[in-house]
Design a protein around this motif. Structure first.
Motif, PDB file in Angstrom:
ATOM      1  N   ARG A 136     -65.257 -46.835   7.897  1.00 31.96           N
ATOM      2  CA  ARG A 136     -64.564 -46.576   9.248  1.00 31.96           C
ATOM      3  C   ARG A 136     -65.166 -47.815   9.916  1.00 31.96           C
ATOM      4  N   HIS A 137     -63.992 -48.554  10.847  1.00 34.79           N
ATOM      5  CA  HIS A 137     -64.450 -49.562  11.571  1.00 34.79           C
ATOM      6  C   HIS A 137     -65.256 -49.036  12.620  1.00 34.79           C
ATOM      7  N   GLU A 138     -65.430 -48.118  13.158  1.00 28.31           N
ATOM      8  CA  GLU A 138     -66.393 -47.602  14.270  1.00 28.31           C
ATOM      9  C   GLU A 138     -67.666 -47.725  13.692  1.00 28.31           C
ATOM     10  N   ASP A 139     -67.971 -47.324  12.614  1.00 34.57           N
ATOM     11  CA  ASP A 139     -69.371 -47.149  11.939  1.00 34.57           C
ATOM     12  C   ASP A 139     -69.796 -48.440  11.813  1.00 34.57           C
ATOM     13  N   PHE A 140     -68.939 -49.287  11.164  1.00 30.53           N
ATOM     14  CA  PHE A 140     -69.360 -50.842  10.868  1.00 30.53           C
ATOM     15  C   PHE A 140     -69.595 -51.586  12.040  1.00 30.53           C
ATOM     16  N   TYR A 141     -68.831 -51.482  13.127  1.00 27.54           N
ATOM     17  CA  TYR A 141     -68.973 -52.069  14.469  1.00 27.54           C
ATOM     18  C   TYR A 141     -70.415 -51.779  15.010  1.00 27.54           C
ATOM     19  N   ARG A 142     -70.739 -50.388  15.063  1.00 32.33           N
ATOM     20  CA  ARG A 142     -72.023 -49.829  15.536  1.00 32.33           C
ATOM     21  C   ARG A 142     -73.357 -50.583  14.799  1.00 32.33           C
ATOM     22  N   TRP A 143     -72.842 -50.503  13.577  1.00 28.58           N
ATOM     23  CA  TRP A 143     -73.820 -51.021  12.558  1.00 28.58           C
ATOM     24  C   TRP A 143     -74.207 -52.701  13.012  1.00 28.58           C
ATOM     25  N   VAL A 144     -73.233 -53.295  13.320  1.00 26.07           N
ATOM     26  CA  VAL A 144     -73.098 -54.885  13.460  1.00 26.07           C
ATOM     27  C   VAL A 144     -73.897 -55.038  14.603  1.00 26.07           C
ATOM     28  N   ASN A 402     -54.959 -56.591   7.601  1.00 22.30           N
ATOM     29  CA  ASN A 402     -54.290 -56.435   8.956  1.00 22.30           C
ATOM     30  C   ASN A 402     -52.822 -55.918   8.592  1.00 22.30           C
ATOM     31  N   VAL A 403     -52.280 -56.449   7.610  1.00 19.67           N
ATOM     32  CA  VAL A 403     -50.690 -55.987   7.458  1.00 19.67           C
ATOM     33  C   VAL A 403     -50.731 -55.070   6.357  1.00 19.67           C
ATOM     34  N   VAL A 404     -51.221 -55.142   5.196  1.00 16.46           N
ATOM     35  CA  VAL A 404     -51.266 -53.791   4.249  1.00 16.46           C
ATOM     36  C   VAL A 404     -51.933 -52.612   4.519  1.00 16.46           C
ATOM     37  N   GLY A 405     -53.038 -52.764   5.094  1.00 14.86           N
ATOM     38  CA  GLY A 405     -53.697 -51.684   5.574  1.00 14.86           C
ATOM     39  C   GLY A 405     -53.439 -51.216   7.012  1.00 14.86           C
ATOM     40  N   MET A 406     -53.649 -52.052   8.083  1.00 15.48           N
ATOM     41  CA  MET A 406     -53.415 -51.513   9.523  1.00 15.48           C
ATOM     42  C   MET A 406     -51.883 -51.390   9.746  1.00 15.48           C
ATOM     43  N   SER A 407     -51.306 -52.473   9.502  1.00 14.67           N
ATOM     44  CA  SER A 407     -49.713 -52.579  10.198  1.00 14.67           C
ATOM     45  C   SER A 407     -48.907 -51.753   9.112  1.00 14.67           C
ATOM     46  N   GLN A 408     -48.953 -51.722   7.736  1.00 16.46           N
ATOM     47  CA  GLN A 408     -47.902 -51.279   6.829  1.00 16.46           C
ATOM     48  C   GLN A 408     -48.183 -49.798   6.316  1.00 16.46           C
ATOM     49  N   TYR A 409     -49.546 -49.492   6.454  1.00 16.67           N
ATOM     50  CA  TYR A 409     -49.836 -48.313   5.918  1.00 16.67           C
ATOM     51  C   TYR A 409     -49.570 -48.248   4.430  1.00 16.67           C
ATOM     52  N   ALA A 410     -49.726 -49.607   3.578  1.00 12.31           N
ATOM     53  CA  ALA A 410     -49.307 -49.635   2.270  1.00 12.31           C
ATOM     54  C   ALA A 410     -50.667 -49.199   1.477  1.00 12.31           C
ATOM     55  N   ASP A 411     -51.377 -49.009   1.886  1.00 14.37           N
ATOM     56  CA  ASP A 411     -52.660 -48.520   1.197  1.00 14.37           C
ATOM     57  C   ASP A 411     -53.048 -47.030   1.093  1.00 14.37           C
ATOM     58  N   MET A 415     -57.732 -47.710   4.674  1.00  9.78           N
ATOM     59  CA  MET A 415     -58.136 -48.598   5.871  1.00  9.78           C
ATOM     60  C   MET A 415     -58.104 -47.838   7.414  1.00  9.78           C
ATOM     61  N   THR A 416     -56.913 -47.204   7.630  1.00  7.55           N
ATOM     62  CA  THR A 416     -56.705 -46.358   8.699  1.00  7.55           C
ATOM     63  C   THR A 416     -56.342 -45.226   8.610  1.00  7.55           C
ATOM     64  N   THR A 417     -56.361 -44.245   9.491  1.00  7.07           N
ATOM     65  CA  THR A 417     -56.231 -42.823   9.305  1.00  7.07           C
ATOM     66  C   THR A 417     -54.887 -42.381   9.615  1.00  7.07           C
ATOM     67  N   LYS A 418     -54.111 -43.257  10.054  1.00 10.70           N
ATOM     68  CA  LYS A 418     -52.598 -42.948  10.132  1.00 10.70           C
ATOM     69  C   LYS A 418     -51.634 -44.198  10.294  1.00 10.70           C
ATOM     70  N   ARG A 472     -53.708 -36.106  11.562  1.00 11.60           N
ATOM     71  CA  ARG A 472     -53.441 -37.013  12.742  1.00 11.60           C
ATOM     72  C   ARG A 472     -51.695 -37.118  12.930  1.00 11.60           C
ATOM     73  N   MET A 473     -51.229 -36.379  11.954  1.00 10.78           N
ATOM     74  CA  MET A 473     -49.639 -36.640  12.099  1.00 10.78           C
ATOM     75  C   MET A 473     -48.848 -35.464  12.052  1.00 10.78           C
ATOM     76  N   THR A 474     -49.657 -34.291  11.586  1.00  6.35           N
ATOM     77  CA  THR A 474     -48.926 -33.051  11.628  1.00  6.35           C
ATOM     78  C   THR A 474     -48.191 -32.576  12.903  1.00  6.35           C
ATOM     79  N   ARG A 475     -48.716 -32.946  14.175  1.00  2.06           N
ATOM     80  CA  ARG A 475     -47.770 -32.535  15.049  1.00  2.06           C
ATOM     81  C   ARG A 475     -46.682 -33.241  15.452  1.00  2.06           C
ATOM     82  N   ALA A 476     -46.856 -34.468  15.125  1.00  4.23           N
ATOM     83  CA  ALA A 476     -45.523 -35.614  15.215  1.00  4.23           C
ATOM     84  C   ALA A 476     -44.602 -35.182  14.132  1.00  4.23           C
TER      85      ALA A 476
END
Length: 501
Positions: A136-144, A402-411, A415-418, A472-476
Motif C-alpha cells: 500500500r502506498h500509505e504504508d510506504f509513504y509513512r515508512w519513507v 500510473n496507467v496500467v495500475g492506477m488509471s486503467q486498473y489493468a493489473d 496497485m490500487t483497491t478500485k 469498495r465497489m459493491t454499493r456502486a
C-alpha cells in the motif's frame, strides 16, 4: 585517465556526476549521446522532444571540455564514436530497455540509481517485510517519512496527521475563473532552443521523424539554473496555496498552484531530497501551512518514489497486464490530440492543454483522460504509450504503473483497491468544466447525456461480475439495479463508441 561516465538524457543534474561511494570517478570525462532512433520509435509530443534535447544540450554546454557530446542514429553508434571499445560507468538507467542495453555492452559498469530517495535494495527489503500483503502506498509513504525524518515532530507526523487529504480536496472557489495564485516560473528561450527547433524542423522535413502536438515557447526548465529558479518560485510564492485545491480544475487556469516541477525532477535537474527539504523548511519557518507542505511531500517522497519502486518490483510482465480484457484501439482524434473534434467541454479543454503544452495536472490525467479511456475499454498498453509520448514528464517508469495500475486498473487491483473512474457529478463538483457544455452531468440518456455519466454506468455493467466482489465497489454496482433506463443507456453507448464524445 579516469573511466568515462555516460549520462542519459534524464540524468542531467550535478548529482549524476558527483563522486561518492560506488559513484563515478572524480572529474571523470563525460559522454552524452543524442540518439535519433529514440524519436523514430515513438511519435513524441514535439514540445517534449524540444525540452529533452534542449536540456541535454544545455547540460553539455555547462560541462564544457569535460563532455564528449555525440549525435548519432543509435546509442551504440554514438558510444563507438565517442570512446571506441573503452570502458564506461553509468548510473542505473530509468527504463528496462535502457538497462538491457547497458548490460549488453562490454565494459560498462552500472552504478546505483540516483535521483530518488530510496535505494532499490531498501525497497525490496521493505516489500519482503510486508509478509505478502498488498504494498500500500500509505504504508510506504509513512515508512519513507520515518526513515528519512521528513516532516516529523519527534516520532509523530508534523501537524499530528500523516495524511492531510481532508484539507486538500476542496472544489474550486465558486464563480472564480482562476485560483489567483502567483504566476509560475517560466524560462526564456535562448540560442540552444533555436538550434533545437531548427533540428526538429529538419528531422520532420527530411528524416521521416514525426511528432504530435505543438511546440510553442518552451514552458519548462532545461537547465539546473532554471530548475532551481522554478523550485524557489514555487516554494516562496505558490506552495502556501497549493494544498486545498490540488484536486480542483479550472478551464482558464490549467496550472492552478501546482509546482510544475515534475519534468525537472524526471530529467534529473532537481533531486527529490532538495525539493522536500525546502518545502519542510517553509513549514517550519511559518511560510506555508502543513496541509500544503504535506500534500507536496506526499507527491514527491510518497507517490513518485512509490511508482519508481513498483516499476522495478512488478517486473517486465506488468506492462502486458490487461485484467479487464480491454482491447479497443485509441481513436484518431485522441492520437492526434484533436481537441476541436470533441464536443464534451471537459475533454476538449484538457486535450487542448496537452496539445498545446504537453502537460496537464494529475486530476485531468486520471479523472478525465484516463477515466474516459477506461470507460471506453481502450487497450491499456496503447493508453500507456500515449501518456508516455504526449507528456513532457512522461517516461516508461512513470507511466507504466500510473496507467496500467492506477488509471486503467489493468493489473486487477495489484496497485490500487478500485478503478478510478466516475460519472459527471464528480467532474461537475471539482471543476467548472461542465458550465456551458452541451452535455449535462445528471443525464444518462438522450442528446444531452454526459459521456462520463453514461460511460460510468456502462463500465460498471460491463464488469459487474468482477466489481461486485470488490468491497469498495459493491454499493456502486448495486446502483445498476435502480436504473430504469439502463437498456437505453447501453444502446446509446454502443452507437456512440466510435466517435469523439
Amino acid at each position: 585517465m579516469a573511466t568515462p561516465h555516460w549520462l542519459f538524457g534524464d540524468q542531467l543534474g550535478p548529482h549524476f556526476v558527483a563522486p561518492g561511494e560506488d559513484g563515478p570517478a572524480r572529474n571523470a570525462p563525460v559522454v552524452m549521446v543524442e540518439a535519433r532512433s529514440v524519436f523514430r520509435r515513438r511519435r513524441f509530443h514535439r514540445a517534449k522532444a524540444h525540452l529533452v534535447l534542449s536540456a541535454m544540450r544545455h547540460r553539455a554546454a555547462e560541462l564544457g571540455d569535460r563532455v564528449r557530446y555525440v549525435r548519432a542514429e543509435t546509442y551504440r553508434e554514438g558510444l563507438e564514436k565517442a570512446f571506441g571499445a573503452g570502458g564506461l560507468t553509468v548510473c542505473h538507467p530509468t527504463s528496462r530497455a535502457a538497462l538491457r542495453l547497458v548490460r549488453s555492452l562490454d565494459g560498462v559498469r552500472v552504478l546505483p540509481a540516483r535521483g530518488f530517495l530510496v535505494p532499490l535494495d531498501d525497497f525490496r527489503a521493505w516489500a519482503d517485510g510486508q509478509g505478502g500483503q498488498r504494498l500500500r502506498h500509505e504504508d510506504f509513504y509513512r515508512w519513507v517519512r520515518r526513515g528519512y525524518g521528513l516532516l516529523m515532530d519527534g516520532e509523530g507526523p508534523a501537524g499530528g496527521r500523516w495524511n492531510h487529504d481532508h484539507a486538500n480536496r476542496e472544489p474550486p472557489p465558486r464563480g472564480a475563473r482562476t485560483l489567483g495564485a502567483p504566476a509560475p516560473y517560466r524560462p526564456r528561450e535562448d540560442d540552444i532552443d533555436d538550434e533545437v527547433r531548427r533540428d526538429l524542423d529538419r528531422w520532420e522535413r527530411h528524416d521521416g521523424i514525426r511528432f504530435v502536438g505543438r511546440d510553442g515557447p518552451r514552458l519548462f526548465p532545461a537547465s539546473r539554473r532554471e530548475a532551481l529558479a522554478a523550485l524557489r518560485r514555487f516554494i516562496e510564492h505558490r506552495l502556501a496555496g497549493f494544498g486545498p485545491h490540488e484536486d480542483a480544475v479550472l478551464a482558464a487556469d490549467p496550472v492552478m498552484s501546482h509546482s510544475l516541477l515534475s519534468s525537472s525532477l524526471n530529467l534529473g535537474l532537481l533531486d527529490p531530497a532538495e525539493c522536500v527539504e525546502r518545502a519542510e523548511d517553509a513549514w517550519r519557518s511559518g511560510r506555508a501551512p502543513v496541509n500544503s507542505v504535506e500534500g507536496f511531500v506526499r507527491q514527491i517522497a510518497g507517490w513518485r518514489e512509490y511508482v519508481w519502486q513498483l516499476y522495478w518490483h512488478f517486473g517486465e510482465d506488468y506492462r502486458r497486464r490487461n485484467a479487464l480484457g480491454h482491447h479497443a484501439p485509441l481513436p484518431d482524434w485522441f492520437l492526434e490530440l484533436d481537441a476541436d473534434a470533441v464536443t464534451a467541454r471537459c475533454l476538449a479543454t484538457v486535450l487542448a492543454q496537452v496539445r498545446d503544452t504537453g502537460w496537464t495536472h494529475h486530476i485531468p490525467r486520471l479523472m478525465l483522460l484516463g477515466s474516459h479511456a477506461l470507460q471506453r475499454g481502450w487497450d491499456p498498453a496503447e493508453v500507456t504509450d500515449w501518456f508516455h509520448r504526449c507528456f513532457v514528464d512522461g517516461y516508461d517508469w512513470v507511466m507504466l504503473p500510473n496507467v496500467v495500475g492506477m488509471s486503467q486498473y489493468a493489473d486487477g487491483g495489484r496497485m490500487t483497491t478500485k478503478p478510478y473512474t466516475s460519472g459527471g457529478a464528480y467532474v461537475h463538483r471539482m471543476s467548472d468544466l461542465c458550465a456551458s457544455c452541451v452535455y449535462r452531468p445528471d443525464e444518462r440518456v438522450g442528446k444531452h447525456a454526459c459521456p462520463f455519466t453514461a460511460g460510468y454506468w456502462a463500465f460498471l455493467h460491463r464488469h459487474r461480475a468482477r466489481l461486485e466482489r470488490n468491497p469498495r465497489m459493491t454499493r456502486a454496482v448495486r446502483g445498476l439495479d435502480r436504473l430504469s433506463d439502463l437498456d437505453a443507456l447501453l444502446r446509446e453507448q454502443k452507437r456512440r463508441a466510435e466517435g469523439p464524445p
